[in-house]
Design an enzyme around this catalytic site. Structure first.
Site, PDB file in Angstrom:
ATOM      1  N   GLN A  79     -21.006 -43.996  89.419  1.00 26.45           N
ATOM      2  CA  GLN A  79     -19.809 -43.846  90.326  1.00 26.45           C
ATOM      3  C   GLN A  79     -19.134 -45.146  91.040  1.00 26.45           C
ATOM      4  OE1 GLN A  79     -21.131 -41.203  93.826  1.00 26.45           O
ATOM      5  NE2 GLN A  79     -20.129 -39.552  92.868  1.00 26.45           N
ATOM      6  N   TYR A  82     -16.013 -44.197  92.605  1.00 25.08           N
ATOM      7  CA  TYR A  82     -16.110 -43.373  94.011  1.00 25.08           C
ATOM      8  C   TYR A  82     -16.687 -44.430  95.043  1.00 25.08           C
ATOM      9  CZ  TYR A  82     -17.626 -39.798  97.148  1.00 25.08           C
ATOM     10  OH  TYR A  82     -17.808 -38.742  98.310  1.00 25.08           O
TER      11      TYR A  82
HETATM   12  N1  LIG Z   1     -20.077 -32.898 100.027  1.00 29.34           N
HETATM   13  C1  LIG Z   1     -20.594 -34.036  99.932  1.00 29.34           C
HETATM   14  O1  LIG Z   1     -21.810 -33.806  99.709  1.00 29.34           O
HETATM   15  C2  LIG Z   1     -20.009 -35.350 100.334  1.00 29.34           C
HETATM   16  C3  LIG Z   1     -20.942 -36.465 100.666  1.00 29.34           C
HETATM   17  C4  LIG Z   1     -20.137 -37.439 100.924  1.00 29.34           C
HETATM   18  C5  LIG Z   1     -18.746 -37.816 101.189  1.00 29.34           C
HETATM   19  N2  LIG Z   1     -17.943 -36.309 101.080  1.00 29.34           N
HETATM   20  C6  LIG Z   1     -16.664 -36.539 101.319  1.00 29.34           C
HETATM   21  O2  LIG Z   1     -16.200 -35.780 102.163  1.00 29.34           O
HETATM   22  C7  LIG Z   1     -14.903 -35.384 101.837  1.00 29.34           C
HETATM   23  C8  LIG Z   1     -14.941 -33.712 101.781  1.00 29.34           C
HETATM   24  O3  LIG Z   1     -15.747 -33.220 100.427  1.00 29.34           O
HETATM   25  P1  LIG Z   1     -16.083 -31.847 100.134  1.00 29.34           P
HETATM   26  O4  LIG Z   1     -17.553 -31.713  99.351  1.00 29.34           O
HETATM   27  O5  LIG Z   1     -15.875 -31.053 101.427  1.00 29.34           O
HETATM   28  O6  LIG Z   1     -14.880 -31.429  99.083  1.00 29.34           O
HETATM   29  P2  LIG Z   1     -14.603 -30.385  98.190  1.00 29.34           P
HETATM   30  O7  LIG Z   1     -15.248 -29.116  98.895  1.00 29.34           O
HETATM   31  O8  LIG Z   1     -14.285 -30.667  96.947  1.00 29.34           O
HETATM   32  O9  LIG Z   1     -12.832 -30.230  99.082  1.00 29.34           O
HETATM   33  C9  LIG Z   1     -12.000 -31.223  98.763  1.00 29.34           C
HETATM   34  C10 LIG Z   1     -10.808 -30.928  99.803  1.00 29.34           C
HETATM   35  O10 LIG Z   1      -9.591 -32.115  99.553  1.00 29.34           O
HETATM   36  C11 LIG Z   1      -8.687 -31.518  98.852  1.00 29.34           C
HETATM   37  N3  LIG Z   1      -7.928 -32.704  97.975  1.00 29.34           N
HETATM   38  C12 LIG Z   1      -8.398 -33.106  96.876  1.00 29.34           C
HETATM   39  N4  LIG Z   1      -7.632 -34.134  96.369  1.00 29.34           N
HETATM   40  C13 LIG Z   1      -6.577 -34.052  97.047  1.00 29.34           C
HETATM   41  C14 LIG Z   1      -5.325 -34.797  97.163  1.00 29.34           C
HETATM   42  N5  LIG Z   1      -5.175 -35.506  96.179  1.00 29.34           N
HETATM   43  N6  LIG Z   1      -4.291 -34.385  98.182  1.00 29.34           N
HETATM   44  C15 LIG Z   1      -4.656 -33.617  98.984  1.00 29.34           C
HETATM   45  N7  LIG Z   1      -5.795 -32.813  99.054  1.00 29.34           N
HETATM   46  C16 LIG Z   1      -6.899 -33.122  98.045  1.00 29.34           C
HETATM   47  C17 LIG Z   1      -8.922 -30.373  98.331  1.00 29.34           C
HETATM   48  O11 LIG Z   1      -7.745 -29.341  98.104  1.00 29.34           O
HETATM   49  P3  LIG Z   1      -7.841 -28.110  96.990  1.00 29.34           P
HETATM   50  O12 LIG Z   1      -8.593 -27.162  97.746  1.00 29.34           O
HETATM   51  O13 LIG Z   1      -6.260 -27.770  96.837  1.00 29.34           O
HETATM   52  O14 LIG Z   1      -8.363 -28.617  95.773  1.00 29.34           O
HETATM   53  C18 LIG Z   1      -9.918 -29.650  99.139  1.00 29.34           C
HETATM   54  O15 LIG Z   1      -9.188 -29.087 100.279  1.00 29.34           O
HETATM   55  C19 LIG Z   1     -14.490 -35.998 100.470  1.00 29.34           C
HETATM   56  O16 LIG Z   1     -13.775 -37.176 100.830  1.00 29.34           O
HETATM   57  C20 LIG Z   1     -16.115 -36.443  99.921  1.00 29.34           C
HETATM   58  O17 LIG Z   1     -15.833 -37.575  99.480  1.00 29.34           O
HETATM   59  C21 LIG Z   1     -18.730 -35.338 100.601  1.00 29.34           C
END
Ligand SMILES: NC(=O)c1ccc[n+]([C@@H]2O[C@H](COP(=O)([O-])OP(=O)(O)OC[C@H]3O[C@@H](n4cnc5c(N)ncnc54)[C@H](OP(=O)(O)O)[C@@H]3O)[C@@H](O)[C@H]2O)c1
Length: 240
Positions: free
Chosen positions: A144, A147
């Site tokens: 990553q 990322y």
């Molecule tokens: N899940 C984890 O364990 C974890 C851990 C650490 C950090 N994070 C961070 O937390 C955040 C949310 O993660 P998540 O797991 O909830 O992600 P997720 O379930 O994949 O949801 C991602 C969201 O971001 C939107 N998105 C993606 N690319 C975009 C773009 N270019 N412009 C506008 N919207 C965009 C998606 O829209 P669509 O629905 O249209 O695709 C969706 O609403 C991220 O920044 C991730 O890196 C997550």
């Protein structure tokens, strides 16, 4: 007047929980998304929260999108930069496109959204920006480099911008989630995930609402003395 917030990627996963928690706290919320129209429509029907579609990696789209939200809901007081993607691969396999897409979305999106909203917050002498980083931006992660670099960049971005907002009542903070039970983590192979969970002292994945509570605090009046900080919510996996 209720505060107005934009939550990027606010229609599902952690972002959905943040949108709902801010709404419950009395904030008028706009949730953005990238392309999953079906999910966004279902989200709006269920929650009553308006969804707006634009790519946070597109600078002009952020300027235009934020102007539209301000016109429809009022001046933007709170931005939660939550939209994020992964394009994993070791250095040998990672293409320039995988690097650029993640940098432009995860880090570039924070810049684009701040350009669109930070000046107005400063002028009105109140604002809250919360950037969603990651444990993998703090500790690094195999496969990553894109990322981890983007998320690590978010933590530097947060500390720098907080210094520009402090005198004007604008706080800028980050939350670094550990592994949270969302679609993003569901994409991790089961055997890898099992090994990850084994390393979390609390013994489980986090839940999206546990990140959302942190965001609500940082965006509250009571959060006004917290700026430039990173709140790690990771079940004790990495003590930074
Ligand atoms: N899940 C984890 O364990 C974890 C851990 C650490 C950090 N994070 C961070 O937390 C955040 C949310 O993660 P998540 O797991 O909830 O992600 P997720 O379930 O994949 O949801 C991602 C969201 O971001 C939107 N998105 C993606 N690319 C975009 C773009 N270019 N412009 C506008 N919207 C965009 C998606 O829209 P669509 O629905 O249209 O695709 C969706 O609403 C991220 O920044 C991730 O890196 C997550």
């Amino acid at each position: 007047m209720a505060r107005v917030a934009i939550v990027t990627g606010g229609t599902r996963g952690i972002g959905e929980a943040i949108s709902l928690a801010l709404k419950d706290a009395g904030v008028t919320v706009a949730a953005t998304y990238a392309g999953n129209d079906e999910r966004a429509r279902e989200f709006t029907e269920r929650t009553g929260i308006k969804a707006y579609k634009w790519d946070v990696a597109d600078h002009q789209a952020c300027l235009d999108g934020c102007a539209k939200v301000a016109e429809e809901l009022g001046p933007i007081d709170i931005v939660v930069n939550n939209a994020g993607i992964t394009r994993d691969g070791t250095m040998l396999k990672m293409t320039y496109e995988m690097w650029k897409e993640v940098m432009d979305t995860n880090l570039g999106g924070c810049f684009n959204m701040a350009k669109a909203t930070f000046p107005g917050m400063r002028e009105r002498k109140w604002g809250r920006i919360v950037n969603i980083g990651s444990i993998n931006g703090q500790a690094g992660q195999y496969g990553q480099v894109n990322y981890a670099a983007a998320k690590s960049g978010i933590h530097g971005f947060t500390k720098a911008l907080s210094q520009e907002g402090a005198r004007a009542g604008v706080t800028v903070n980050a939350i670094a989630p550990g592994y949270i039970d969302t679609d993003m983590v569901a994409a991790v192979p089961a055997d890898v995930l099992e090994k990850i969970v084994a390393k979390i002292p609390v013994g489980r994945l986090g839940q999206a609402h546990e990140i959302a509570r942190g965001v609500v605090f940082l965006c509250s009046e009571d959060g006004g003395f917290v700026t430039g900080s990173t709140l790690s919510i990771n079940g004790g996996q990495h003590m930074y």
